[in-house]
Motif scaffolding. Structure first.
Motif, PDB file in Angstrom:
ATOM      1  N   LYS A   1       0.805  -1.011   0.044  1.00  0.00           N
ATOM      2  CA  LYS A   1      -0.006   0.005   0.071  1.00  0.00           C
ATOM      3  C   LYS A   1       1.012   1.449   0.093  1.00  0.00           C
ATOM      4  CE  LYS A   1      -3.113   2.530   2.846  1.00  0.00           C
ATOM      5  NZ  LYS A   1      -3.757   2.469   4.090  1.00  0.00           N
ATOM      6  N   ASN A   2       2.042   1.254   0.806  1.00  0.00           N
ATOM      7  CA  ASN A   2       2.436   2.375   0.959  1.00  0.00           C
ATOM      8  C   ASN A   2       3.861   2.638   0.306  1.00  0.00           C
ATOM      9  OD1 ASN A   2       0.862   3.738   3.212  1.00  0.00           O
ATOM     10  ND2 ASN A   2       1.854   2.257   4.642  1.00  0.00           N
ATOM     11  N   TYR A   3       4.356   1.549  -0.561  1.00  0.00           N
ATOM     12  CA  TYR A   3       5.675   1.673  -0.959  1.00  0.00           C
ATOM     13  C   TYR A   3       5.404   1.262  -2.577  1.00  0.00           C
ATOM     14  CZ  TYR A   3       7.346   2.637   3.510  1.00  0.00           C
ATOM     15  OH  TYR A   3       7.566   3.003   4.490  1.00  0.00           O
ATOM     16  N   VAL A   4       4.822   0.141  -2.690  1.00  0.00           N
ATOM     17  CA  VAL A   4       4.524  -0.361  -4.323  1.00  0.00           C
ATOM     18  C   VAL A   4       3.413   0.488  -4.882  1.00  0.00           C
ATOM     19  CG1 VAL A   4       3.974  -2.107  -5.533  1.00  0.00           C
ATOM     20  CG2 VAL A   4       5.382  -2.687  -3.425  1.00  0.00           C
ATOM     21  N   LYS A   5       2.412   0.690  -4.257  1.00  0.00           N
ATOM     22  CA  LYS A   5       1.155   1.394  -5.010  1.00  0.00           C
ATOM     23  C   LYS A   5       1.586   2.797  -5.189  1.00  0.00           C
ATOM     24  CE  LYS A   5      -3.766   2.231  -4.676  1.00  0.00           C
ATOM     25  NZ  LYS A   5      -4.705   2.068  -3.851  1.00  0.00           N
ATOM     26  N   THR A   6       2.374   3.325  -4.527  1.00  0.00           N
ATOM     27  CA  THR A   6       3.089   4.674  -4.513  1.00  0.00           C
ATOM     28  C   THR A   6       4.296   4.968  -5.569  1.00  0.00           C
ATOM     29  OG1 THR A   6       4.372   4.617  -2.655  1.00  0.00           O
ATOM     30  CG2 THR A   6       2.110   5.283  -2.262  1.00  0.00           C
ATOM     31  N   GLU A   7       4.513   3.686  -6.025  1.00  0.00           N
ATOM     32  CA  GLU A   7       5.777   3.529  -6.906  1.00  0.00           C
ATOM     33  C   GLU A   7       7.094   3.848  -6.255  1.00  0.00           C
ATOM     34  OE1 GLU A   7       4.496   5.488 -10.512  1.00  0.00           O
ATOM     35  OE2 GLU A   7       3.065   3.897 -10.867  1.00  0.00           O
ATOM     36  N   ILE A   8       7.174   3.625  -5.101  1.00  0.00           N
ATOM     37  CA  ILE A   8       8.481   3.977  -4.457  1.00  0.00           C
ATOM     38  C   ILE A   8       9.313   2.858  -4.665  1.00  0.00           C
ATOM     39  CG2 ILE A   8       9.789   4.231  -2.225  1.00  0.00           C
ATOM     40  CD1 ILE A   8       7.239   5.840  -0.892  1.00  0.00           C
ATOM     41  N   PHE A   9       8.910   1.686  -4.630  1.00  0.00           N
ATOM     42  CA  PHE A   9       9.191   0.374  -5.235  1.00  0.00           C
ATOM     43  C   PHE A   9       8.658  -0.226  -6.516  1.00  0.00           C
ATOM     44  CE2 PHE A   9      11.046   0.686  -1.078  1.00  0.00           C
ATOM     45  CZ  PHE A   9      12.032   0.170  -0.903  1.00  0.00           C
ATOM     46  N   PRO A  10       9.132  -0.839  -7.319  1.00  0.00           N
ATOM     47  CA  PRO A  10       8.425  -1.219  -8.333  1.00  0.00           C
ATOM     48  C   PRO A  10       7.251  -2.305  -8.189  1.00  0.00           C
ATOM     49  CG  PRO A  10      10.739  -2.226  -8.515  1.00  0.00           C
ATOM     50  CD  PRO A  10      10.665  -1.180  -7.206  1.00  0.00           C
ATOM     51  N   ARG A  11       6.445  -2.210  -8.880  1.00  0.00           N
ATOM     52  CA  ARG A  11       5.206  -3.074  -8.647  1.00  0.00           C
ATOM     53  C   ARG A  11       5.825  -4.822  -9.099  1.00  0.00           C
ATOM     54  NH1 ARG A  11       0.295  -1.077  -8.311  1.00  0.00           N
ATOM     55  NH2 ARG A  11       0.057   1.035  -9.280  1.00  0.00           N
ATOM     56  N   SER A  12       6.715  -4.998  -9.600  1.00  0.00           N
ATOM     57  CA  SER A  12       7.345  -6.363  -9.844  1.00  0.00           C
ATOM     58  C   SER A  12       7.843  -6.740  -8.624  1.00  0.00           C
ATOM     59  CB  SER A  12       8.414  -6.280 -10.895  1.00  0.00           C
ATOM     60  OG  SER A  12       9.640  -5.414 -10.622  1.00  0.00           O
ATOM     61  N   ILE A  13       8.434  -5.931  -7.733  1.00  0.00           N
ATOM     62  CA  ILE A  13       9.025  -6.379  -6.674  1.00  0.00           C
ATOM     63  C   ILE A  13       7.943  -6.900  -5.731  1.00  0.00           C
ATOM     64  CG2 ILE A  13       9.344  -4.249  -5.172  1.00  0.00           C
ATOM     65  CD1 ILE A  13      11.870  -7.547  -5.437  1.00  0.00           C
ATOM     66  N   GLY A  14       6.652  -6.029  -5.744  1.00  0.00           N
ATOM     67  CA  GLY A  14       5.634  -6.528  -4.887  1.00  0.00           C
ATOM     68  C   GLY A  14       5.099  -7.962  -5.033  1.00  0.00           C
ATOM     69  N   ARG A  15       5.091  -7.968  -6.423  1.00  0.00           N
ATOM     70  CA  ARG A  15       4.537  -9.659  -6.999  1.00  0.00           C
ATOM     71  C   ARG A  15       5.358 -10.412  -6.533  1.00  0.00           C
ATOM     72  NH1 ARG A  15       2.980  -6.339 -11.284  1.00  0.00           N
ATOM     73  NH2 ARG A  15       4.817  -6.623 -12.246  1.00  0.00           N
ATOM     74  N   LYS A  16       6.817 -10.318  -6.564  1.00  0.00           N
ATOM     75  CA  LYS A  16       7.842 -11.373  -6.207  1.00  0.00           C
ATOM     76  C   LYS A  16       7.854 -11.702  -4.633  1.00  0.00           C
ATOM     77  CE  LYS A  16      11.055 -10.008 -10.002  1.00  0.00           C
ATOM     78  NZ  LYS A  16      12.341  -9.358 -10.192  1.00  0.00           N
ATOM     79  N   ILE A  17       7.521 -10.485  -3.948  1.00  0.00           N
ATOM     80  CA  ILE A  17       7.390 -10.594  -2.447  1.00  0.00           C
ATOM     81  C   ILE A  17       5.965 -11.619  -2.320  1.00  0.00           C
ATOM     82  CG2 ILE A  17       6.645  -9.609  -0.269  1.00  0.00           C
ATOM     83  CD1 ILE A  17       8.687  -7.390  -1.373  1.00  0.00           C
ATOM     84  N   GLY A  18       5.029 -11.349  -2.682  1.00  0.00           N
ATOM     85  CA  GLY A  18       3.981 -11.916  -2.830  1.00  0.00           C
ATOM     86  C   GLY A  18       4.160 -13.699  -3.081  1.00  0.00           C
ATOM     87  N   GLU A  19       5.008 -13.821  -3.852  1.00  0.00           N
ATOM     88  CA  GLU A  19       5.187 -15.305  -4.469  1.00  0.00           C
ATOM     89  C   GLU A  19       6.119 -15.910  -3.675  1.00  0.00           C
ATOM     90  OE1 GLU A  19       7.856 -16.791  -8.044  1.00  0.00           O
ATOM     91  OE2 GLU A  19       6.248 -15.850  -8.850  1.00  0.00           O
ATOM     92  N   ALA A  20       7.139 -15.235  -2.992  1.00  0.00           N
ATOM     93  CA  ALA A  20       7.954 -15.676  -2.074  1.00  0.00           C
ATOM     94  C   ALA A  20       7.490 -15.988  -1.057  1.00  0.00           C
ATOM     95  CB  ALA A  20       9.166 -14.526  -1.618  1.00  0.00           C
ATOM     96  N   GLU A  21       6.336 -15.518  -0.448  1.00  0.00           N
ATOM     97  CA  GLU A  21       5.469 -15.945   0.711  1.00  0.00           C
ATOM     98  C   GLU A  21       4.758 -17.091   0.240  1.00  0.00           C
ATOM     99  OE1 GLU A  21       2.197 -14.126   3.900  1.00  0.00           O
ATOM    100  OE2 GLU A  21       2.162 -13.637   1.767  1.00  0.00           O
ATOM    101  N   GLU A  22       4.229 -17.222  -0.906  1.00  0.00           N
ATOM    102  CA  GLU A  22       3.691 -18.454  -1.086  1.00  0.00           C
ATOM    103  C   GLU A  22       4.529 -19.653  -1.203  1.00  0.00           C
ATOM    104  OE1 GLU A  22       1.187 -17.860  -4.745  1.00  0.00           O
ATOM    105  OE2 GLU A  22       0.281 -16.074  -3.719  1.00  0.00           O
ATOM    106  N   ILE A  23       5.663 -19.361  -1.726  1.00  0.00           N
ATOM    107  CA  ILE A  23       6.638 -20.449  -1.858  1.00  0.00           C
ATOM    108  C   ILE A  23       7.118 -20.837  -0.532  1.00  0.00           C
ATOM    109  CG2 ILE A  23       8.958 -21.213  -2.773  1.00  0.00           C
ATOM    110  CD1 ILE A  23       8.110 -19.461  -5.510  1.00  0.00           C
ATOM    111  N   ARG A  24       7.161 -20.030   0.280  1.00  0.00           N
ATOM    112  CA  ARG A  24       7.921 -20.408   1.789  1.00  0.00           C
ATOM    113  C   ARG A  24       6.665 -21.139   2.443  1.00  0.00           C
ATOM    114  NH1 ARG A  24       6.496 -19.962   7.020  1.00  0.00           N
ATOM    115  NH2 ARG A  24       5.076 -17.993   6.404  1.00  0.00           N
TER     116      ARG A  24
END
Length: 149
Positions: free
Chosen positions: A76-99
């Protein structure tokens, strides 16, 4: 175990400590990857990401008990506001699922390629977090006030 008092250290100190913890987890993930312990490598790579994410939260005094809350706040605060790229938000979600699958699904088979991708994601994210935290610290030293949200 005794809890640390809130007045010990600064937010920057906590941020740096969490980055160090992230790097320690990343080092463990690499060792486990080489030992062909792919599920465990996925776990440590995810926790490297999670601790790096929490380093960012430390800058503004946020702390979250649940992983989902920490990730949702980051998105919400860093990806949606484009401080960090959307691609990293998706990768974090995938990392959580894989873990989660690696830790809790009885018949989950983790592959070397998957674990390698998770380690690369952790490396990439830790680098981004370090750069972001340095920028915030530099901005603070120039203005004398916290520039973090």
């Amino acid at each position: 175990m005794e809890q640390l008092k809130e007045d010990i250290g600064t937010r920057k100190d906590l941020c740096l400590y969490r980055i160090k913890t992230a790097k320690d987890n990343l080092r463990s993930a690499r060792i486990l990857l080489e030992a062909e312990e792919y599920k465990s490598a996925n776990n440590r790579a995810y926790y490297a990401v999670f601790h790096a994410l929490n380093a960012i939260h430390a800058l503004n005094g946020n702390a979250f008990k649940r992983h989902k809350e920490a990730i949702a706040n980051f998105n919400k605060n860093y990806v949606k506001t484009e401080i960090f790229p959307r691609s990293i938000g998706r990768k974090i979600g995938e990392a959580e699922e894989i873990r989660h699958a690696s830790d809790y699904d009885d018949f989950y088979i983790a592959s070397r390629e998957e674990s390698q991708r998770q380690v690369i994601v952790a490396e990439e994210f830790i680098q981004m977090v370090e750069e972001y935290c340095e920028k915030i610290a530099d901005d603070e030293s120039k203005t004398g006030e916290c520039t973090e949200k």
